[in-house]
Every structure is written in C-alpha cells, then in structure tokens.
Scaffold this motif. Sequence first.
Motif, short mmCIF file in Angstrom:
data_model
loop_
_atom_site.label_atom_id
_atom_site.label_comp_id
_atom_site.label_asym_id
_atom_site.label_seq_id
_atom_site.Cartn_x
_atom_site.Cartn_y
_atom_site.Cartn_z
N GLY A 91 1.15 12.00 -4.08
CA GLY A 91 2.45 12.62 -4.30
C GLY A 91 2.42 14.13 -4.39
N ARG A 92 1.30 14.72 -4.84
CA ARG A 92 1.23 16.17 -5.01
C ARG A 92 0.46 16.87 -3.89
N MET A 93 0.08 16.12 -2.85
CA MET A 93 -0.67 16.72 -1.74
C MET A 93 0.27 17.50 -0.82
N GLU A 94 -0.19 18.62 -0.33
CA GLU A 94 0.60 19.43 0.62
C GLU A 94 0.89 18.58 1.86
N ARG A 95 2.12 18.64 2.36
CA ARG A 95 2.60 17.69 3.36
C ARG A 95 1.92 17.84 4.73
N ARG A 96 1.64 19.06 5.19
CA ARG A 96 0.97 19.22 6.48
C ARG A 96 -0.39 18.54 6.46
N ARG A 97 -1.14 18.77 5.41
CA ARG A 97 -2.45 18.16 5.28
C ARG A 97 -2.34 16.64 5.20
N GLY A 119 0.79 -1.22 0.00
CA GLY A 119 0.00 0.00 0.00
C GLY A 119 0.83 1.27 0.00
N SER A 120 1.99 1.25 0.67
CA SER A 120 2.78 2.47 0.81
C SER A 120 3.21 3.07 -0.54
N PRO A 121 3.80 2.28 -1.46
CA PRO A 121 4.18 2.89 -2.74
C PRO A 121 2.99 3.35 -3.57
N ILE A 122 1.87 2.62 -3.47
CA ILE A 122 0.68 3.03 -4.23
C ILE A 122 0.11 4.33 -3.66
N LEU A 123 0.00 4.39 -2.33
CA LEU A 123 -0.54 5.59 -1.70
C LEU A 123 0.39 6.78 -1.89
N ALA A 124 1.72 6.52 -1.85
CA ALA A 124 2.68 7.60 -2.07
C ALA A 124 2.53 8.18 -3.47
N THR A 125 2.25 7.33 -4.43
CA THR A 125 2.05 7.80 -5.81
C THR A 125 0.75 8.61 -5.92
N LEU A 126 -0.32 8.12 -5.29
CA LEU A 126 -1.62 8.78 -5.39
C LEU A 126 -1.63 10.13 -4.67
N SER A 145 27.63 8.22 -3.70
CA SER A 145 26.70 8.13 -4.81
C SER A 145 25.70 9.25 -4.71
N GLY A 146 25.01 9.50 -5.82
CA GLY A 146 23.94 10.47 -5.79
C GLY A 146 22.71 9.84 -5.18
N ALA A 147 21.70 10.66 -4.93
CA ALA A 147 20.47 10.16 -4.34
C ALA A 147 19.30 10.98 -4.82
N SER A 148 18.23 10.29 -5.13
CA SER A 148 17.01 10.98 -5.53
C SER A 148 16.30 11.52 -4.30
N SER A 149 15.74 12.68 -4.38
CA SER A 149 15.03 13.26 -3.25
C SER A 149 13.55 12.87 -3.24
N ARG A 150 13.10 12.17 -4.27
CA ARG A 150 11.69 11.83 -4.33
C ARG A 150 11.38 10.63 -3.46
N PRO A 151 10.28 10.68 -2.68
CA PRO A 151 9.94 9.57 -1.80
C PRO A 151 9.38 8.39 -2.57
N ALA A 204 2.43 25.39 5.93
CA ALA A 204 2.19 24.57 4.75
C ALA A 204 3.53 24.17 4.14
N VAL A 205 3.66 22.90 3.76
CA VAL A 205 4.92 22.40 3.17
C VAL A 205 4.58 21.80 1.81
N ASP A 206 5.09 22.41 0.75
CA ASP A 206 4.80 21.94 -0.60
C ASP A 206 5.32 20.52 -0.82
N SER A 207 4.61 19.78 -1.66
CA SER A 207 5.01 18.42 -2.00
C SER A 207 6.23 18.43 -2.92
N PRO A 208 7.12 17.42 -2.77
CA PRO A 208 8.25 17.32 -3.69
C PRO A 208 7.89 16.61 -4.98
N GLY A 209 6.63 16.16 -5.10
CA GLY A 209 6.28 15.29 -6.22
C GLY A 209 6.64 13.85 -5.86
N ALA A 210 6.26 12.94 -6.67
CA ALA A 210 6.54 11.53 -6.37
C ALA A 210 6.82 10.76 -7.64
N ALA A 211 7.62 9.72 -7.51
CA ALA A 211 7.89 8.84 -8.64
C ALA A 211 6.64 8.04 -8.97
#
Length: 393
Positions: free
Chosen positions: A63-69, A54-61, A387-393, A180-187
């Motif tokens: 992904g653009r929601m404001e983080r505090r909410r 559920g976590s990756p599916i919910l994170a995708t759905l 190594s580099g790292a992606s910031s997207r959750p 309010a904390v803007d979303s970083p977007g999601a993969a």
Amino acid sequence: MNYRILLLTAGMFVIGTEAFMIAGLLPALARDLDVSVAVAGQLVTAFSLAYAFGSPILATLTGRMERRRLMTGALLLFAVGNTLCGLGTAYFVVFLGRVISAAGAGLFAPAAAYTASMLAAPERRGRALSLVLGGATVALILGVPAGTWTAYMLNWRLPFWIVAGLSAAVAAGIRLFFPAVDSPGAASLAERLAQLRRPLVLSALAASLTWGIGVFLVYTYIADIFGPFGASGQTVTIVLLLAGVASFAGVQFGGYAVDRYGSSRIIVLTLWLLMAAVTALSLLNRIPGFTGPLVLGSAAMALWGFAGYAFNPAQQHRLIGLSGDAAGIVLSLHNSSIYLGTALGALIGGIVLQLGRASSLGFCSAAAFVATLIIHRASGRPAAKKSGASSRP
C-alpha cells in the motif's frame, strides 16, 4: 490523450487478454499436457482464486510503495508467470504460472487506475479512467480471439509468450517514461473485512459472486459447448470475437442505462437476458431434428456478452450507493467476489463435464443467474443516486 495513459491501457489490455484467452486454449492445452478439459479448466480456477484472495492481501502489503515501481514490478511478475505457462511441459508448471500471473495482475490493475487519475488533468480524469479500465474490455474483442486463433493455427504456447513479451515491453515503458507517483496508502485487511458485516453490502457482494459463477460456467468451456454444433477452432474464434464486441456494447449500454433508469432495473433486466442466453445454449442440442444451432448459438453468445457486461456497471453503481464513504473498499471486494465466482464457475463446470455433457452447462449457468436475481431482490432497496466514495484501493 496522454501517451502515459495509453501505456496503462496497454497494460490492462495485456492482462485482460491473458485472463480470458485461456478458455479458447483449453482443448489444445489439455491434449498436449495429457489431462482432461475439465482438469485443464482448473487453470482458470487457479488464476481466479489467486486474484480473489491475493489481491487484497498484496494491496495491503504494498500500500505504501511508489506506484511506478509497483506497476513495473507487477508487469514483470506477470511476464514471468506467462513465460512459465508457455514453457511448461507439465500441468503443475502451467498451474504455478497462472498463480504467479494472477499475483501480478492483482497488483497492477488498482495501481494503474489510481495512477491514471493522478496523471490526468482534473477535467479529463473520468475519461482517463474509462480508457484504462476499457483496456480489459478491448481484450475481449481483439486479444482473446487473436490468442485463440494463434493457438489453433500455430501452438497454444505462443499466446503466452506473446503476452509475456508485451508485458515486459509495457513495464519498460512505464519505468522509462513515467514520473514517480506517490502511494495513496491502503486500507488494512481489518477495514476491508469490516464491510462484510454490513448485511446490504454482503448480500450485494453475494450477487456479484453468483453472477461470476454463471458467466464463467459458460465462458470457460465455450469450445466444448460449441463442439457439438460442428464448430471448428476458427469458428470458436469468431464466436469469441462476436461475444467480445457485444460485451463492449453492453458496458456502454449499462453505464448509460443506469444513469437513466437506475441500477436495480438494469440488474434485473440483464439477469433475465442472461438466463435466456445460456438456457438457449443448452436447449439447442436437445431439440430433435433441429438444424442451424451454430447460428443461433452464436446469437445466444452475443446476448450473453451484451447482458453479462451491462450487469457490471449497474452492480458497481449499486454498490457505491450502498457503501457510501467506503466505496473504494467495497468495489475492491466486488472484484474479489467476481474472481471467486470465476473460480467456482470453472470448478463447477469441470464437474459437470465429468458427470454429463457440455450441453448441461447452460442450465447450470441459468441456475446461478436465478440465484443472483433472488439475492438481489432480497437485498432490499435500490442504491442511492449519489454517494461518497473512498479513494483508497
């Protein structure tokens, strides 16, 4: 330290407490719901499977929601799940409550880590992340033993109600005191699943899976393992406290040792120590005329906690080195692999209990760690130092 960071830490503490305290509650819960301990153990499977898939599916759905909410809603959903668990008089109600709780936990954890990194000053970002993620580890030291003690001394439902109340309180704090904390977007799901086509990454994630199986084969049924040692409910609480303190030390050691010796060496060391610890748990009841198994069993659980939680930072370090710019995605898959392993560990352990004795669980756990070691050895080169790292959750 910013009080907002402490609120996020409190949220992770509450989630960690609920996720792990179920192991100490199983005997009392099973008696009250009129099911076997093995069937009650599938409440761990339900939570872990719901989190893993559920976590990756919910994170995708979301992904653009404001983080505090998002975090406020996630903790309220978590509170609803725990309220159901506390009120449930039938097994399926508690089962449903665990699934709902897992959905809330899977939404909150990555959002909390991202928000902490955004709220902290750049030079304090690492410490903020460490503090927030450490809330789940502190839960092993304080929350899980407290929940187990409450279940044995009062009622197994009470810890769920306490967790529900604390979740709602933290949700209120986040809603009232956070900006309010803007979303970083999601993969996307396609981006996440694409990493599974990389052989080195896939084999490393398979090692995370088998490690999770081995760890939770023992932890889920800890009360049954220590029952033949003459351990009371209060004694199991002390054993869980000891394992929690050792696991905190293991996390600190793992982070330090990886920087000094590299991830591959620490992974191998921790797996050998885990094999020794869980094998000892099974052997202690099989030595004719042996006395004092409770003390040595407690020592084995301390070693289990230390080695088990030293493995995780080493494995994460290795995955970052293997995944490069996709590190954020791969680490989320690592978490899903662990929770899938947790589910399978609880499921396999329940089958072992139905077919044999609790003393066999340590041998089964050791077999899972042997598989982890083989997979790790077969997965090729150790991870790169940087190594580099992606910031997207």
